[in-house]
Design an enzyme around this catalytic site. Structure first.
Site, mmCIF file in Angstrom:
data_model
loop_
_atom_site.group_PDB
_atom_site.id
_atom_site.type_symbol
_atom_site.label_atom_id
_atom_site.label_comp_id
_atom_site.label_asym_id
_atom_site.label_seq_id
_atom_site.Cartn_x
_atom_site.Cartn_y
_atom_site.Cartn_z
ATOM 1 C CE LYS A 65 50.983 -24.700 -9.358
ATOM 2 N NZ LYS A 65 50.489 -23.634 -8.449
ATOM 3 C CG HIS A 113 44.917 -24.800 -3.226
ATOM 4 N ND1 HIS A 113 46.215 -24.940 -3.643
ATOM 5 C CD2 HIS A 113 44.140 -25.224 -4.261
ATOM 6 C CE1 HIS A 113 46.231 -25.415 -4.881
ATOM 7 N NE2 HIS A 113 44.993 -25.590 -5.271
ATOM 8 C CB SER A 172 48.621 -31.819 -10.129
ATOM 9 O OG SER A 172 47.533 -31.158 -9.557
ATOM 10 C CB THR A 182 50.562 -33.768 -6.272
ATOM 11 O OG1 THR A 182 51.046 -33.240 -7.514
ATOM 12 C CG2 THR A 182 51.714 -34.442 -5.537
ATOM 13 C CB ALA A 183 46.054 -33.931 -3.159
#
Length: 255
Positions: free
Chosen positions: A54, A143, A56, A105-106
């Site tokens: 996983k 999250h 971003s 991405t944040a």
């Protein structure tokens, strides 16, 4: 075939991967699974460590020469973006913002919409407390944190996801599943289809994954887990589709 798999302990990942990891669906992969914070996952692929991980979406251009995107497994959608919060009642200019990792991405959206702030990187699960204690003026929540910040002395400044959707009219790509390019095509295709099957199985049998999800979740309340899964696991997680691919392309080309 033995493969190393790195995912986050968050409910969307454990829900989506439960049937695959716990052999609720039939397969012959021998998976060595590790669970890491999203920025740790990003750093792991930058070092080329896991076979499958996983990540971003924002970090993908940095590893695209070694990894390829899977069609399944993405966290992507509408109304699921990161939240910029500050302490209730604060009215001064925001100078410092806690971010969950420079490759997330944040962080990419924070820099896009609030380019003048000083960013301080920290573990995503520590951000709400840091803002509440005044260690930073504001923070970006991802999250489970986005569901529980109102229990603290915090208030919303901006929904970065809504800003993205208003600008692009596209869903927001948050996280992707990638696999090493040197793995043979047949294995990649097989794993991709198996992951889609795992997500479908989870949707059809949500009760079977609950203990596995709660084992790893930061926030153990059932309502928080349900909100998390329903927001981040959807049809795009089964397959990106045309709209999902357009959203990913747009995100990866932002200035």
């Amino acid at each position: 075939m033995k493969l190393s798999l790195h995912i986050s302990p968050c409910p969307n990942d454990t829900f989506a991967f439960d049937a695959l990891i716990n052999h609720r669906i039939k397969h012959d992969f021998d998976l060595s699974v590790e669970y890491h914070d999203i920025e740790e996952l990003n750093e792991g692929v930058l070092r080329g460590e896991p076979d499958i991980s996983k990540i971003s979406y924002a970090v993908y251009p940095l590893v695209a020469d070694r990894y390829r995107l899977l069609d399944s497994g993405s966290a992507l959608g509408r109304g699921n973006g990161q939240l910029l919060v500050r302490r209730k009642g604060e009215t001064g200019k925001i100078h410092t913002v806690a971010s969950p990792g420079r490759n997330t991405t944040a962080n990419a959206l924070l820099m896009r919409y609030f380019p003048d702030v000083e960013v301080r990187q920290m573990l995503f699960s520590e951000i709400a407390e840091a803002v509440e204690l005044g260690k930073t003026d504001a923070g970006v929540l991802i999250h489970e944190g986005r569901f529980v910040y109102e229990r603290r002395n915090l208030e919303l400044v901006a929904d970065l996801g809504k800003m993205w959707e208003t600008e692009t009219n596209l869903p927001l790509p948050l996280g992707a599943i990638i696999i090493k390019r040197d793995i043979d095509e047949e294995t990649i295709s097989k794993f991709d289809k198996l992951l889609a099957q795992s997500v479908r199985f989870a949707f059809d049998n949500p009760h079977l994954s609950r203990s596995f999800v709660k084992q790893h979740a930061q926030e153990l309340e059932d309502d928080v887990i349900e909100k998390h899964i329903s927001l981040f696991v959807n049809d795009f997680t089964i397959s990106l589709g045309e709209e999902g691919r357009r959203a990913v392309e747009r995100l990866l080309t932002i200035e």
